[in-house]
Enzyme design. Structure first.
Site, short mmCIF file in Angstrom:
data_model
loop_
_atom_site.label_atom_id
_atom_site.label_comp_id
_atom_site.label_asym_id
_atom_site.label_seq_id
_atom_site.Cartn_x
_atom_site.Cartn_y
_atom_site.Cartn_z
N GLU A 22 19.58 -30.06 -16.07
CA GLU A 22 19.23 -30.05 -17.49
C GLU A 22 19.43 -31.48 -18.00
O GLU A 22 20.52 -32.05 -17.81
CB GLU A 22 20.14 -29.08 -18.26
CG GLU A 22 19.76 -29.08 -19.73
CD GLU A 22 20.51 -28.09 -20.60
OE1 GLU A 22 21.40 -27.38 -20.10
OE2 GLU A 22 20.18 -28.04 -21.81
N ARG A 36 30.97 -24.82 -6.29
CA ARG A 36 30.88 -26.07 -7.05
C ARG A 36 31.85 -27.08 -6.49
O ARG A 36 32.87 -26.72 -5.92
CB ARG A 36 31.31 -25.82 -8.49
CG ARG A 36 30.36 -25.09 -9.35
CD ARG A 36 30.97 -24.93 -10.73
NE ARG A 36 30.61 -26.05 -11.60
CZ ARG A 36 29.46 -26.12 -12.26
NH1 ARG A 36 28.58 -25.16 -12.15
NH2 ARG A 36 29.21 -27.13 -13.05
N LYS A 42 29.95 -31.54 -18.44
CA LYS A 42 29.11 -32.52 -19.13
C LYS A 42 29.49 -32.62 -20.61
O LYS A 42 29.38 -33.69 -21.19
CB LYS A 42 27.63 -32.13 -18.99
CG LYS A 42 27.03 -32.60 -17.68
CD LYS A 42 25.52 -32.56 -17.74
CE LYS A 42 24.99 -31.25 -17.23
NZ LYS A 42 23.52 -31.20 -17.13
#
Ligand code: ATP
Ligand code: MG
Length: 567
Positions: A42, A269, A279
């Site tokens: 994104e 992850r 983020k």
């Protein structure tokens, strides 16, 4: 959830469990033997080392089995997204050494198809417009043990739903006033099936589609279909998407037939000690000026690591060392630093730099004489070559390499004792000068001309070897000594503290007046990596000016944290 056997079995063939699953699909002739993955960032921030793990998987597996990997920007929330992020993401992926060729896609390219699918689902009675607020909808969700409550708007007529959804998109309603929901099952044991939201109203211009749309699809309604539209065969993502998988499949099945359906596979992850991976938090550090930008060398971002002097290969080596599993873990930053040191040890040019200089006068060395001595560029490389370095009567050494009254076993410079100047001569300290406050301002030595490096006399045993630079030829420089960004091992776990309180106050020290050898005048280019002998690895920063070269410390020669922890 833990599928250790999967991991163990495949280790025999040298494949990780994701590779094994892909391999099996290819063997079985699924999708006509085609492999197409995608990396779906994104564009709402810069990429970090966690993304590098996903990139190495998505692009790496395609490379390994002769497939292709798309770059797809998951740009479904215009409020947070920006072209600056799109550009930085592309730069970072290329720098890591991966190539998406002409396969650069955007979820926003599929907005028309997604909208058409939404209309179709409304017509088929599988979606409805809900006039409730998100808080009301959340309150009706139920729990894992109790079913949810059906919305009072759930059974609207198809005509009314079509009319309202079209007007939502025309901008007739405020943000938050209405949403489009899938009509699935408010009692489903999978919470994601309890009439998930498909579309919400956002009235912020989109960086690609401008003001064309007033409704934007949710991640779950965009991702699987985007995979489908692109012909993605394996949609590899992280473990938090495991519970989303049934919904991913539910929507895709509205489009797919038996001949082709993308398959979602999840891995763990990357989480690293002494930093944060969110983020949102990284953005906060940037916006509040707590770091010097997304590429601040202390950031866990790819651009930060590049600016810090990490090579792409060291990042890849680290990622392959930690591997891919089915269970979450916290990886030690020491492992990353170890990979960085190993790589720099084999690839960086050795140079001399004195961080805290004190002058040494070699009293018996002729005045106005420059002797060039040869220095190995890299003893680890077979044909690393050498470069010349001037030796003169006045040199600088490191202040901490001299002691007037040393303790036992101090093998550096001290009155009456011999010490070797690396690549040059053996010298003996004969005296010193102090200022009024008792600080050493000058040290006097005599050199033994028979001990020049390479001559038989140089074989003489002396315990210490020091780095040095010629006072006349040295160039001034500034170094930025970077350390870990946080001084808490797992800042994300300390939920009762503001993460900003856990920043390491010692994470940056700037030292000016550093003396570096003249070889660096021309070779200190951004992107080059050096070992300052006996000190650490350094790389020139783009903030350098012609009269002040600035170096970022990539990493010290040894892991000082490891020592501190053992104490
Ligand atoms: P957001 O909360 O904004 O969605 P994100 O970290 O998931 O943040 P994306 O841009 O959506 O960011 O991530 C792109 C891809 O990178 C996804 O497939 C995601 O699974 C993967 N990814 C993100 N963070 C990590 C991580 N720490 N380790 C491994 N993969 C990651
Ligand atoms: Mg995400």
């Amino acid at each position: 959830m833990v599928e250790i056997n999967e991991t163990e079995n495949t280790e025999k063939k040298g494949l990780n469990f994701v590779e094994q699953m892909v391999f099996d699909d290819l063997q079985a002739g699924k999708n006509g033997g085609r492999l197409n993955t995608r990396f779906p960032p994104e564009p709402n921030g810069y990429l970090h080392i966690g993304h590098a793990k996903a990139i190495c998987m998505d692009f790496g597996i395609a490379e390994k089995f002769g497939g292709t990997c798309n770059l797809r920007f998951d740009d479904t929330n215009p409020v947070k997204e920006d072209v600056e992020y799109v550009d930085s993401i592309k730069e970072d992926i290329r720098w890591l050494g991966f190539d998406w060729e002409d396969r650069e896609y955007y979820a926003s390219d599929y907005f028309p198809q997604l909208y058409d699918l939404a209309i179709r689902l409304i017509k088929e009675g599988k979606a409805y417009v809900d006039d409730q607020t998100s808080a009301e909808i959340a309150a009706q969700k139920g729990s894992t043990t109790t079913p949810g409550i059906e919305s009072p708007y759930r059974n609207r007529s198809v005509e009314e739903n079509l009319n309202l959804f079209e007007r939502m998109n025309k901008g007739e309603f405020d943000e938050g006033a209405r949403v489009l929901r899938a009509k699935i099952d408010m009692a489903s044991s999978n919470m994601h099936f309890r009439d998930p939201i498909m579309y919400r109203i956002i009235k912020h211009p989109h960086h690609r589609t401008g003001t064309t749309w007033n409704v934007y699809p949710m991640y779950d309604f965009a991702h699987g279909q985007s995979d489908y539209f692109e012909g993605v065969t394996h949609s590899i993502c992280t473990l938090e998407f495991v519970p989303h998988r049934p919904l991913y499949e539910y929507y895709v099945k509205e489009l797919a037939d038996e001949t082709y359906c993308p398959r979602q596979i999840e891995f763990n992850r990357l989480n690293l000690t002494y930093t944060v991976m969110s983020k949102r938090k990284l953005l906060q550090l940037v916006q509040e000026g707590l770091v010097a930008g997304w590429d601040d060398p202390r950031m866990p971002t790819i651009s930060g690591m590049r600016r810090r002097g990490y090579s792409p290969q060291s990042i890849k080596n680290f990622i392959s060392a930690i591997g891919y599993t089915k269970y979450e873990a916290l990886n030690s930053i020491s492992l990353l630093e170890h990979a960085v040191r190993e790589d720099l040890n084999s690839h960086s040019t050795r140079v001399m730099a004195v961080i805290d200089p004190v002058k040494v006068v070699i009293t018996n060395f002729p005045d106005n004489t420059v002797e060039m001595v040869e220095m190995d560029n890299n003893p680890e490389e077979e044909n690393g070559g050498t470069h010349a370095m001037p030796f003169t009567k006045e040199i600088y050494i490191e202040r901490e390499d001299f002691m007037e009254n040393p303790p036992k076993k101090y093998f550096r410079m001290t009155p009456g004792a011999e010490v070797r100047l690396k690549g040059a001569y053996i010298v003996k300290c004969t005296g010193l000068k102090k200022d009024d406050e008792g600080n050493v301002v000058e040290i006097y030595c005599e050199y033994d001309p028979e001990t020049r490096s390479g001559m038989p006399g140089s074989m003489r045993k002396v315990k210490g070897t020091l780095h040095w630079v010629s006072a006349e030829h040295a160039i001034n420089a500034t170094v930025r000594l970077y350390d870990r960004l946080f001084d808490v091992e797992n800042p994300a776990a300390e939920t009762d503290r503001d993460f900003r309180e856990m920043l390491n106050p010692e994470s940056l020290k700037v030292v000016t007046g550093v003396k570096i050898e003249p070889f660096l005048a021309e070779n200190a280019q951004v992107g080059n990596r050096f070992q300052f002998q006996r000190i650490g690895y350094f790389t020139p920063d783009y903030d350098s000016t012609p009269d002040n070269i600035i170096f970022n410390r990539t990493i010290a020669l040894k892991d000082s944290w490891e020592k501190a922890q053992k104490k």
